[in-house]
Design a protein around this motif. Structure first.
Motif, PDB file in Angstrom:
ATOM      1  N   ARG A  85       0.779  -1.021   0.118  1.00 37.30           N
ATOM      2  CA  ARG A  85       0.032  -0.125   0.116  1.00 37.30           C
ATOM      3  C   ARG A  85       0.954   1.402  -0.040  1.00 37.30           C
ATOM      4  O   ARG A  85       1.734   1.436   0.898  1.00 37.30           O
TER       5      ARG A  85
ATOM      6  N   SER B  75      -7.687  -8.379  -3.524  1.00 36.08           N
ATOM      7  CA  SER B  75      -8.682  -6.959  -3.195  1.00 36.08           C
ATOM      8  C   SER B  75      -7.791  -5.955  -3.545  1.00 36.08           C
ATOM      9  O   SER B  75      -6.676  -6.042  -3.668  1.00 36.08           O
TER      10      SER B  75
ATOM     11  N   HIS C 194      -6.987  -1.827  -4.766  1.00 38.24           N
ATOM     12  CA  HIS C 194      -7.361  -0.956  -5.971  1.00 38.24           C
ATOM     13  C   HIS C 194      -5.725  -0.789  -6.667  1.00 38.24           C
ATOM     14  O   HIS C 194      -4.788  -0.701  -5.980  1.00 38.24           O
TER      15      HIS C 194
ATOM     16  N   ARG D 232      -4.448   2.778  -9.026  1.00 36.29           N
ATOM     17  CA  ARG D 232      -4.917   3.958  -9.625  1.00 36.29           C
ATOM     18  C   ARG D 232      -3.559   4.553 -10.039  1.00 36.29           C
ATOM     19  O   ARG D 232      -2.542   4.769  -9.280  1.00 36.29           O
TER      20      ARG D 232
ATOM     21  N   THR E 108      -8.647   4.826 -12.266  1.00 38.79           N
ATOM     22  CA  THR E 108      -8.505   3.547 -11.665  1.00 38.79           C
ATOM     23  C   THR E 108      -8.382   2.488 -12.781  1.00 38.79           C
ATOM     24  O   THR E 108      -9.230   2.195 -13.654  1.00 38.79           O
TER      25      THR E 108
ATOM     26  N   ASP F  90     -10.080  -1.935  -9.273  1.00 45.66           N
ATOM     27  CA  ASP F  90     -10.796  -1.978  -7.874  1.00 45.66           C
ATOM     28  C   ASP F  90     -11.642  -3.150  -7.801  1.00 45.66           C
ATOM     29  O   ASP F  90     -12.562  -3.310  -8.264  1.00 45.66           O
TER      30      ASP F  90
ATOM     31  N   ALA G  26     -15.369  -2.391  -6.447  1.00 45.15           N
ATOM     32  CA  ALA G  26     -16.215  -1.749  -7.545  1.00 45.15           C
ATOM     33  C   ALA G  26     -16.198  -2.920  -9.071  1.00 45.15           C
ATOM     34  O   ALA G  26     -16.764  -2.414  -9.987  1.00 45.15           O
TER      35      ALA G  26
ATOM     36  N   ASP H  19     -11.610  -3.923 -13.752  1.00 46.90           N
ATOM     37  CA  ASP H  19     -10.237  -4.635 -13.973  1.00 46.90           C
ATOM     38  C   ASP H  19      -9.629  -4.217 -15.489  1.00 46.90           C
ATOM     39  O   ASP H  19     -10.495  -4.891 -16.334  1.00 46.90           O
TER      40      ASP H  19
END
Length: 201
Positions: A19, A52, A54, A56, A61, A64, A67, A70
């Motif tokens: 992250r 899992s 995202h 960006r 994006t 995600d 959402a 892909d």
């Protein structure tokens, strides 16, 4: 903001996760071999699907999980330079570079000058040194019109002199093109030389 990455995937018994959010310039994923740096690069490129999180890049994006977004790899506009140059052996250097330009156009003369590969255009890939082949691979990736450049250990297996040449070329790419770079390395000297941000894994 260039990169906003929050991804995780399980490979065998290992959980690979990262992250980070970084700005323009060159972001280096730094850590020992086997920690999952290449897997993170592949998740950004769309070659490995995260379980899992995202991805960006410059506010767009690309993945995600929540959402169900892909974006396919070929639509992500990512230039990927692998650990091996992967040049087409049946094409001379000039043709390899033109292949990268097929859909994106690009300033071939400018890229050739920046990377110092003008004298290589008529050569076959098998006749290139390791450093020359890496510079050609970087040039082909740049000419594809990428929004971001991913580099997976681009200096691996090169001697110190060749590593210096490629680092000089990468600094020129970083400072001249403005294209965000995400690079994997386990070498602290490489990380310090190229990075505007370092993500330690």
């Amino acid at each position: 903001m260039s990169f906003d990455i929050d991804v995780s995937v399980r490979r065998g018994e290992s959980l690979i996760a990262a992250r980070f959010a970084t700005g323009p310039g060159a972001t280096v994923l730094f850590g020992p071999s086997g920690v999952g740096k290449t897997s993170i690069l592949q998740m950004v490129a769309g070659l490995l699907r995260p379980e899992s999180g995202h991805v960006r890049v410059d506010g767009e994006t690309l993945f995600d999980g929540a959402a169900r977004i892909d974006v396919p790899p070929e639509q992500r506009r990512i230039g990927y330079v692998f650990q091996e140059p992967r040049l087409f052996p049946h094409m001379r250097v000039g043709a390899n570079l033109r292949y990268g330009m097929r859909q994106a156009g690009g300033d071939r003369d400018g890229v050739v000058a920046m990377l110092g590969i003008g004298h290589l255009l008529d050569r076959w890939p098998r006749t290139l040194s390791g450093g020359e082949a890496r510079r050609v691979a970087i040039g082909r990736a740049l000419l594809s019109g990428p929004r971001v450049l991913l580099l997976d250990e681009p200096l691996s297996s090169l001697d110190r002199g060749r590593r210096g040449e490629i680092l000089d070329a990468l600094v020129a790419v970083r400072d001249t093109t403005g294209i965000p770079i995400l690079m994997v390395t386990h070498d602290p000297d490489e990380a310090e030389r190229i990075a505007t941000a370092i993500v330690r894994l």
